[in-house]
Write an enzyme that holds these catalytic residues in place. Sequence first.
Site: not given
Length: 417
Positions: A184, A225, A227, A258, A261, A285, A293, A295, A325
């Site tokens: 990423w 990955e 985003k 993810d 993302h 993820h 995003d 997390d 993640d």
Amino acid sequence: MSVKESFEAAKKQYEQWGVDVEAALQKLQQIPISIHCWQGDDIGGFEANPSELSGGIDVTGNYPGKATTPEQLRSDLEMALSLIPGKHRVNLHAIYAETNGEVVERDEIEPKHFENWVAWAKQHGLGLDFNPTLFSHAKAEDGLTLSHPDESIREFWIKHCIKSRKIAEYFGKELGTPALTNIWIPDGYKDIPSDRLTPRIRLKESLDKIYAVETDEHYNLDAVESKVFGIGSESYVVGSHEFYLGYSLKNNKLCLMDTGHYHPTETVSNKISSMLLFSDKLALHVSRPVRWDSDHVVILDDELKEIGLEIVRNDATDKVLIGLDFFDASINRVAAWTIGTRNMIKALLHALLLPNAKLKQLQEEGNFTERLALMEEFKTYPFGAVWDFYCEQMGVPVRETWLENVKTYEQEVLLKR
């Protein structure tokens, strides 16, 4: 009623619909979750010359007890793993290399810098996964790495990614289970770009150079990955979903999604079935975005349940590699791991306990009334009783009793740091 008695009563209810509860629990044991090490130290790492966190990533909070050494981080992971049912994996970033105080640039890292991690993984029967770290570095200060206009900077990061794949291959050989190496990058622009194509051409060329160096797929699996945006790259990200989806399909790499993302109205669960038609494997993820995003720690929300459902009902438990993640420094970090990982496992169990074959049949027959009725009624089936039994059988605390373990660990270990 005991945990066993509650389980037996629940089992009878599920079996009325042809759900083999014992088989579901056996299946669940075989699904490893890759637990991200960076929740334990707020993505700090152990470089001898550390840089401030960058790359559109932020960790908020200052809860006491953050791990500041590899030994502390491994201890905290051990504590979390003791509260999570099943055998799992640990996901490392390159910044978690152990160099004994020596400054080792990222394009010079070697397997020897991760020997302690491998020895620890062997001791605990864990697999390891890996990520090159293309952020928090002087050569990434302007938010560009593999797509940078400066060839020397691109070459630095290309070499770093090649070295990282070799480290993952070493993991796979030593541990007997292939490591997933996920790339990423933060590359993008804060404001509207005047040229979207050229940075993507450079990224493609960089990836081609990275993957031109072969690794053995028995030991290393490559993933890319995407985003949609980040802090400092709000208007344009070079490695978009469409870019990496195309690249992964054309070059036989895994596309890693993810859950944070994508645009707010997109869901990863809805993409899984389509991607499985064209890819032998894909990777996740799992995180929780709140407006962006961010997390947040994974909770057992509707999207997590849908992700579990798409994996299970499409018979893809060995095709979808599940990693986590998230990073939250406002709460106990060991608790964050425990909550998030247990929830991911709960989502899979919830899916395994549904009469998926019957629900598919109803859809094919056009019997949408019964389909909807059953899908809703099963939401209140005694899933919790089966989960409690699974935890007890796997030797981890049942229900919220794990919190006492974390509180004791906080008092005896974390607050003394």
